[in-house]
Design a protein around this motif. Sequence first.
Motif, mmCIF file in Angstrom:
data_model
loop_
_atom_site.group_PDB
_atom_site.id
_atom_site.type_symbol
_atom_site.label_atom_id
_atom_site.label_comp_id
_atom_site.label_asym_id
_atom_site.label_seq_id
_atom_site.Cartn_x
_atom_site.Cartn_y
_atom_site.Cartn_z
ATOM 1 N N ASP A 73 2.065 15.937 -1.451
ATOM 2 C CA ASP A 73 1.297 15.880 -0.205
ATOM 3 C C ASP A 73 2.157 16.344 0.962
ATOM 4 N N ALA A 81 3.675 4.368 3.521
ATOM 5 C CA ALA A 81 3.446 3.127 2.772
ATOM 6 C C ALA A 81 3.492 1.943 3.740
ATOM 7 N N LYS A 82 3.089 0.788 3.212
ATOM 8 C CA LYS A 82 3.100 -0.454 3.999
ATOM 9 C C LYS A 82 3.823 -1.527 3.212
ATOM 10 N N ASN A 87 0.839 -1.193 0.000
ATOM 11 C CA ASN A 87 0.000 0.000 0.000
ATOM 12 C C ASN A 87 0.873 1.242 0.000
ATOM 13 N N TYR A 121 0.130 5.294 0.709
ATOM 14 C CA TYR A 121 -0.922 6.177 1.205
ATOM 15 C C TYR A 121 -0.703 7.643 0.842
ATOM 16 N N LYS A 122 0.487 7.988 0.345
ATOM 17 C CA LYS A 122 0.789 9.383 0.011
ATOM 18 C C LYS A 122 1.356 9.448 -1.399
ATOM 19 N N GLU A 123 1.319 10.647 -1.972
ATOM 20 C CA GLU A 123 1.918 10.869 -3.289
ATOM 21 C C GLU A 123 2.686 12.175 -3.273
ATOM 22 N N GLU A 168 3.944 10.081 10.366
ATOM 23 C CA GLU A 168 2.776 9.704 9.578
ATOM 24 C C GLU A 168 3.151 8.600 8.584
#
Length: 373
Positions: free
Chosen positions: A80, A89-90, A73, A75-77, A86
């Motif tokens: 941002d 990614a995973k 995953n 979660y940011k691009e 924070e």
Amino acid sequence: MKKYFKLILAAIIALVFIGTFVFLWKQSQPQPIVYEEFTPEVKDIVRSTIVTGKIEPRDEVNVKPQISGIITNIYKEAGDMVQAGEVIAKVKVIPDMQQLSSAQARVRLANVNVNQAKIDYDRVKTLFDKGYISADEHDKVAQTYRQAREELTAANDQLQVIRDGVSRTNASASSTLIRSTITGLILDVPVKVGNSVILSNTFNDGTTIASVANMGDLIFRGNIDETEVGRLVTGMPMKITIGALEDQGLDARLEYVSPKAVESNGANQFEIKAAIRFDAKTAFRQIRSGYSATAEIVLAEARNVLTVPESAVEFSGDSAFVYVIKNAGGSEPSYDRKPVTTGLSDGISIEIKGGIAQTDKLRGPQKVKEEEK
């Protein structure tokens, strides 16, 4: 009739020949040299240099995983904002089979020890309840049973970490969750879902998950020639112009001059850095990392000084001279060659510290006729 015609033709040829001769004679005569005239002017002289470089954040951090695996995953691009801690990614862990086998064996052994310790504890507890053994013996067996259970818990945690990258007891600090180490703007996310990543170790730098920078603290980085670096002093003001934002000028202050030169195209260049001062909101909205920019550095300046065009000054060795007009407005002006003391020059005008007055009329460069141009 033919006789008259021949006479007229001969006269015309003679006139053309005489006219040509007169014209060439006039052209061959030396022309008087005419010079421009001017009076000294009081103004400011600023000597500056232009340095090319780029805008970049002072602190740019590459966020890397703490464990090897596959990105599941993101979660940011890029673009941002992210806070320190924070999740970006995973990662799904790909376990090492040897470590996995060892962890499984440790769990099995821990289970055997727990079962045996429980049997011993139940037996001793029964005897203790009937008063057949002392409390000290009971406590020793109970402690052994607790230690066996803790060992089983630790073995299970190790197995979960090796297999899944996270255990139930440390789920909040999971190494499979890639977190930002600073607060700032994400400049780049070079990985995609499904990419394999490795952690940083002695043998490699690891895979970069994201680049994060504080865009509220930018610097200008450029190179200056060795002929001008000696005039630089830390703290000098600079004016930054960004190529992509021509209408926006930024103030900066020189904070670093490299002590070592770097050769570039056959010339020695010294790296400089300057801290940019601006409104933080403007930076986040407009300024981007890597913008090409130019910096104007004022090397020297003289305010309200007497100046003349540098082209009107005659240099001879260490001396400088100007020509003062003695009979300005006359048909044939004459000139008085006077020594002057010069000061700062910007390449066009030069400071005159002494030798003439502001009311003097001086001879300038020779006038060029239009036909000569």
